[in-house]
Design an enzyme around this catalytic site. Structure first.
Site, PDB file in Angstrom:
ATOM      1  N   VAL A  12       0.839  -1.212   0.000  1.00 24.62           N
ATOM      2  CA  VAL A  12       0.000   0.000   0.000  1.00 24.62           C
ATOM      3  C   VAL A  12       0.868   1.255   0.000  1.00 24.62           C
ATOM      4  CG1 VAL A  12      -1.767   1.321   1.243  1.00 24.62           C
ATOM      5  CG2 VAL A  12      -1.877  -1.185   1.247  1.00 24.62           C
ATOM      6  N   SER A  73       4.269  -1.857   9.159  1.00 28.63           N
ATOM      7  CA  SER A  73       3.890  -3.016   9.983  1.00 28.63           C
ATOM      8  C   SER A  73       3.774  -4.226   9.075  1.00 28.63           C
ATOM      9  CB  SER A  73       2.526  -2.808  10.654  1.00 28.63           C
ATOM     10  OG  SER A  73       2.090  -4.008  11.256  1.00 28.63           O
ATOM     11  N   TYR A 143      -0.780  -8.712  16.139  1.00 27.77           N
ATOM     12  CA  TYR A 143      -1.243  -7.736  15.139  1.00 27.77           C
ATOM     13  C   TYR A 143      -2.452  -6.962  15.664  1.00 27.77           C
ATOM     14  CZ  TYR A 143      -2.508  -6.032  10.430  1.00 27.77           C
ATOM     15  OH  TYR A 143      -2.799  -5.263   9.326  1.00 27.77           O
ATOM     16  N   GLN A 160      -3.767  14.726  24.568  1.00 28.44           N
ATOM     17  CA  GLN A 160      -2.764  15.307  25.478  1.00 28.44           C
ATOM     18  C   GLN A 160      -1.898  16.359  24.794  1.00 28.44           C
ATOM     19  OE1 GLN A 160      -3.074  14.345  28.640  1.00 28.44           O
ATOM     20  NE2 GLN A 160      -4.602  12.855  27.960  1.00 28.44           N
ATOM     21  N   ARG A 184      -1.224 -13.995   1.604  1.00 27.94           N
ATOM     22  CA  ARG A 184      -2.599 -13.503   1.641  1.00 27.94           C
ATOM     23  C   ARG A 184      -3.402 -14.154   0.515  1.00 27.94           C
ATOM     24  NH1 ARG A 184      -1.886  -7.152   3.352  1.00 27.94           N
ATOM     25  NH2 ARG A 184       0.224  -7.351   2.559  1.00 27.94           N
TER      26      ARG A 184
HETATM   27  P1  NAD Z   1       3.379  -4.577   3.539  1.00 24.44           P
HETATM   28  O1  NAD Z   1       3.978  -5.617   4.392  1.00 24.44           O
HETATM   29  O2  NAD Z   1       3.465  -4.731   2.051  1.00 24.44           O
HETATM   30  O3  NAD Z   1       3.946  -3.131   3.908  1.00 24.44           O
HETATM   31  C1  NAD Z   1       4.341  -2.764   5.196  1.00 24.44           C
HETATM   32  C2  NAD Z   1       5.724  -2.147   5.087  1.00 24.44           C
HETATM   33  O4  NAD Z   1       6.156  -1.748   6.406  1.00 24.44           O
HETATM   34  C3  NAD Z   1       6.772  -3.108   4.554  1.00 24.44           C
HETATM   35  O5  NAD Z   1       7.445  -2.509   3.467  1.00 24.44           O
HETATM   36  C4  NAD Z   1       7.700  -3.354   5.743  1.00 24.44           C
HETATM   37  O6  NAD Z   1       9.025  -3.636   5.352  1.00 24.44           O
HETATM   38  C5  NAD Z   1       7.538  -2.057   6.510  1.00 24.44           C
HETATM   39  N1  NAD Z   1       7.887  -2.161   7.925  1.00 24.44           N
HETATM   40  C6  NAD Z   1       7.459  -3.072   8.829  1.00 24.44           C
HETATM   41  N2  NAD Z   1       8.005  -2.850  10.044  1.00 24.44           N
HETATM   42  C7  NAD Z   1       8.798  -1.752   9.905  1.00 24.44           C
HETATM   43  C8  NAD Z   1       9.615  -1.014  10.789  1.00 24.44           C
HETATM   44  N3  NAD Z   1       9.762  -1.356  12.081  1.00 24.44           N
HETATM   45  N4  NAD Z   1      10.261   0.072  10.307  1.00 24.44           N
HETATM   46  C9  NAD Z   1      10.119   0.450   9.012  1.00 24.44           C
HETATM   47  N5  NAD Z   1       9.389  -0.224   8.126  1.00 24.44           N
HETATM   48  C10 NAD Z   1       8.724  -1.312   8.569  1.00 24.44           C
HETATM   49  O7  NAD Z   1       1.837  -4.442   3.971  1.00 24.44           O
HETATM   50  P2  NAD Z   1       0.666  -3.540   3.352  1.00 24.44           P
HETATM   51  O8  NAD Z   1      -0.414  -4.451   2.911  1.00 24.44           O
HETATM   52  O9  NAD Z   1       1.210  -2.549   2.412  1.00 24.44           O
HETATM   53  O10 NAD Z   1       0.144  -2.807   4.665  1.00 24.44           O
HETATM   54  C11 NAD Z   1       0.459  -1.440   4.941  1.00 24.44           C
HETATM   55  C12 NAD Z   1      -0.231  -0.999   6.223  1.00 24.44           C
HETATM   56  O11 NAD Z   1      -1.650  -1.103   6.062  1.00 24.44           O
HETATM   57  C13 NAD Z   1       0.133  -1.854   7.455  1.00 24.44           C
HETATM   58  O12 NAD Z   1       0.234  -1.011   8.573  1.00 24.44           O
HETATM   59  C14 NAD Z   1      -1.050  -2.784   7.603  1.00 24.44           C
HETATM   60  O13 NAD Z   1      -1.226  -3.186   8.923  1.00 24.44           O
HETATM   61  C15 NAD Z   1      -2.196  -1.909   7.091  1.00 24.44           C
HETATM   62  N6  NAD Z   1      -3.295  -2.738   6.573  1.00 24.44           N
HETATM   63  C16 NAD Z   1      -3.204  -3.322   5.336  1.00 24.44           C
HETATM   64  C17 NAD Z   1      -4.252  -4.123   4.881  1.00 24.44           C
HETATM   65  C18 NAD Z   1      -4.226  -4.763   3.520  1.00 24.44           C
HETATM   66  O14 NAD Z   1      -5.175  -5.464   3.181  1.00 24.44           O
HETATM   67  N7  NAD Z   1      -3.224  -4.556   2.695  1.00 24.44           N
HETATM   68  C19 NAD Z   1      -5.377  -4.338   5.695  1.00 24.44           C
HETATM   69  C20 NAD Z   1      -5.408  -3.754   6.945  1.00 24.44           C
HETATM   70  C21 NAD Z   1      -4.371  -2.937   7.377  1.00 24.44           C
HETATM   71  N1  UDP Z   2      -7.294 -18.063   2.819  1.00 20.53           N
HETATM   72  C1  UDP Z   2      -7.504 -19.235   2.080  1.00 20.53           C
HETATM   73  N2  UDP Z   2      -6.459 -19.728   1.351  1.00 20.53           N
HETATM   74  C2  UDP Z   2      -5.237 -19.120   1.274  1.00 20.53           C
HETATM   75  C3  UDP Z   2      -5.029 -17.919   2.023  1.00 20.53           C
HETATM   76  C4  UDP Z   2      -6.081 -17.431   2.786  1.00 20.53           C
HETATM   77  O1  UDP Z   2      -8.603 -19.812   2.097  1.00 20.53           O
HETATM   78  O2  UDP Z   2      -4.363 -19.632   0.562  1.00 20.53           O
HETATM   79  C5  UDP Z   2      -8.419 -17.517   3.610  1.00 20.53           C
HETATM   80  C6  UDP Z   2      -8.077 -17.218   5.073  1.00 20.53           C
HETATM   81  O3  UDP Z   2      -8.279 -18.355   5.875  1.00 20.53           O
HETATM   82  C7  UDP Z   2      -9.069 -16.100   5.386  1.00 20.53           C
HETATM   83  C8  UDP Z   2      -9.213 -15.360   4.057  1.00 20.53           C
HETATM   84  O4  UDP Z   2      -8.775 -16.266   3.049  1.00 20.53           O
HETATM   85  O5  UDP Z   2     -10.318 -16.638   5.757  1.00 20.53           O
HETATM   86  C9  UDP Z   2      -8.403 -14.069   3.991  1.00 20.53           C
HETATM   87  O6  UDP Z   2      -7.073 -14.382   4.374  1.00 20.53           O
HETATM   88  P1  UDP Z   2      -5.860 -13.347   4.299  1.00 20.53           P
HETATM   89  O7  UDP Z   2      -4.664 -14.081   4.832  1.00 20.53           O
HETATM   90  O8  UDP Z   2      -5.757 -12.754   2.949  1.00 20.53           O
HETATM   91  O9  UDP Z   2      -6.260 -12.139   5.272  1.00 20.53           O
HETATM   92  P2  UDP Z   2      -7.082 -11.990   6.649  1.00 20.53           P
HETATM   93  O10 UDP Z   2      -8.347 -11.335   6.243  1.00 20.53           O
HETATM   94  O11 UDP Z   2      -7.327 -13.333   7.280  1.00 20.53           O
HETATM   95  O12 UDP Z   2      -6.184 -11.127   7.470  1.00 20.53           O
END
Ligand code: NAD
Ligand code: UDP
Length: 315
Positions: A12, A73, A143, A160, A184
């Site tokens: 993202v 993260s 998480y 604050q 995923r």
């Molecule tokens: P991602 O793993 O591709 O990206 C996260 C990035 O953070 C990575 O590049 C990783 O190297 C970096 N990172 C992790 N720990 C770090 C640290 N201590 N210092 C510096 N960099 C660090 O995941 P994403 O899907 O791009 O997710 C981005 C954000 O959005 C995350 O905070 C995630 O929790 C949140 N989020 C994403 C989804 C989704 O579906 N993609 C859903 C819910 C929340």
């Molecule tokens: N899932 C699945 N097969 C896979 C990977 C994930 O059936 O190879 C399912 C998983 O159990 C969950 C949903 O797909 O119910 C979404 O999983 P994902 O890991 O993408 O993200 P989550 O929403 O669980 O954080």
């Protein structure tokens, strides 16, 4: 504006960097590389308004600017189960480091939280006022509870220290630059289908998710940061189009034009049964709504993976 994107080499974060570079801003991406990939932002290297710094945000850093996006993260279940303590630390210590940086700069701040704060929800669909149903000691707790702590800390910096901060709760997002190896469901199913391998459906596939295309999410993230009167607000960002995972597997088979079988694997511990965002608040306050249908977004993502797998096959 000078914008900091923590987690900028992630899935993202890299799209967010693209978005702000295209708008003419200066962007610094901070990333430790723990789950992200520098190749996600390699195409921005030519811009003198973009820089990628390898940095772990649990360590302080000097920076001056106007807006701090905290997306750093591990985000996939496989990613945070592999790095549980780092996940807790980046969402707690890392959030405090970045909130402090925003405070020192008088900068705006956005914390990327998750639908996982609702856990295995007892209320459906989930609105921002729902407090959730989270197992605080289960394998996903690093998480879920890490993000809940990050949210609480963000709100205290608003109360604050008057930091101009807000929280977004992202629901399952997919698209180009999804890491094919992060486990995923979207990359797993697409990579499996394109490789002619069976699709691994966990459990009976009746669990649901609502999938949002990354381009839609990025517009929502920018709106949450820069819309007036959003200090201290929480917004769900996702696409309310809810599908069962079985239905999603069948969609991937159809859109890849493959005939791969669907095989069952055990459901992971604490896997939420249902998930769908109520986005009425984001629609009303941010004037934001996702515009990409699942079929369109998945077709674009399949095209991306076809190209990527030709370049670099997944082992
Ligand atoms: P991602 O793993 O591709 O990206 C996260 C990035 O953070 C990575 O590049 C990783 O190297 C970096 N990172 C992790 N720990 C770090 C640290 N201590 N210092 C510096 N960099 C660090 O995941 P994403 O899907 O791009 O997710 C981005 C954000 O959005 C995350 O905070 C995630 O929790 C949140 N989020 C994403 C989804 C989704 O579906 N993609 C859903 C819910 C929340
Ligand atoms: N899932 C699945 N097969 C896979 C990977 C994930 O059936 O190879 C399912 C998983 O159990 C969950 C949903 O797909 O119910 C979404 O999983 P994902 O890991 O993408 O993200 P989550 O929403 O669980 O954080």
């Amino acid at each position: 504006m000078r914008i900091l994107v923590a987690g900028g080499a992630g899935f993202v974060g890299s799209h967010l960097c693209d978005f702000f570079i295209a708008q003419g801003h200066a962007v610094t991406a901070l990333d430790s590389g723990i789950t992200g990939r520098a190749q996600n932002v390699a195409h921005l290297a030519h811009s003198d308004r973009f820089s990628l710094l390898e940095h772990d945000v649990t360590e302080p850093i000097a920076w001056q600017g106007d807006a701090v996006f905290h997306l750093a993260s591990p985000a996939s279940p496989e990613g945070y189960l592999r790095h549980p303590i780092q996940t807790l630390r980046v969402n707690s210590v890392g959030t405090e480091v970045l909130l402090t940086l925003a405070r020192e700069n008088g900068a705006k701040f956005l914390f990327a939280s998750t639908s996982e704060v609702y856990g295995d929800p007892l209320v459906h669909p989930q609105s921002e006022t729902y407090w959730g149903n989270v197992n605080p000691v289960g394998p996903r707790a690093c998480y879920d509870e890490g993000k809940r702590f990050g949210e609480a800390l963000t709100m205290e910096y608003v109360r604050q220290h008057a930091v101009d901060a807000r929280i977004i709760r992202i629901f399952n997002t997919y698209g180009p630059r999804n890491d094919p190896r992060d486990g995923r469901v979207v990359p797993n199913f697409i990579v499996q289908a394109l490789a002619g391998s069976p699709i691994t459906l966990y459990g009976d596939g009746s669990q649901t998710r609502s999938f949002c295309f990354v381009g839609d999410l990025v517009r929502g993230i920018a709106a949450a940061m820069f819309t007036a009167d959003t200090q201290g607000e929480v917004f769900n960002l996702g696409n309310p189009d809810e599908r069962s995972i079985r239905e999603f597997a069948e969609l991937i088979v159809r859109l890849t034009g493959t005939n791969v079988p669907i095989v069952h694997k055990p459901l992971p511990a604490d896997d939420p049964r249902r998930r769908r965002p109520d986005i009425s608040k984001a629609q009303a306050r941010l004037n934001w709504t996702p515009q990409t249908s699942l079929e369109e977004g998945v077709a674009e993502t399949i095209a991306y993976f076809r190209q990527e797998l030709e370049r670099q096959p997944v082992q």
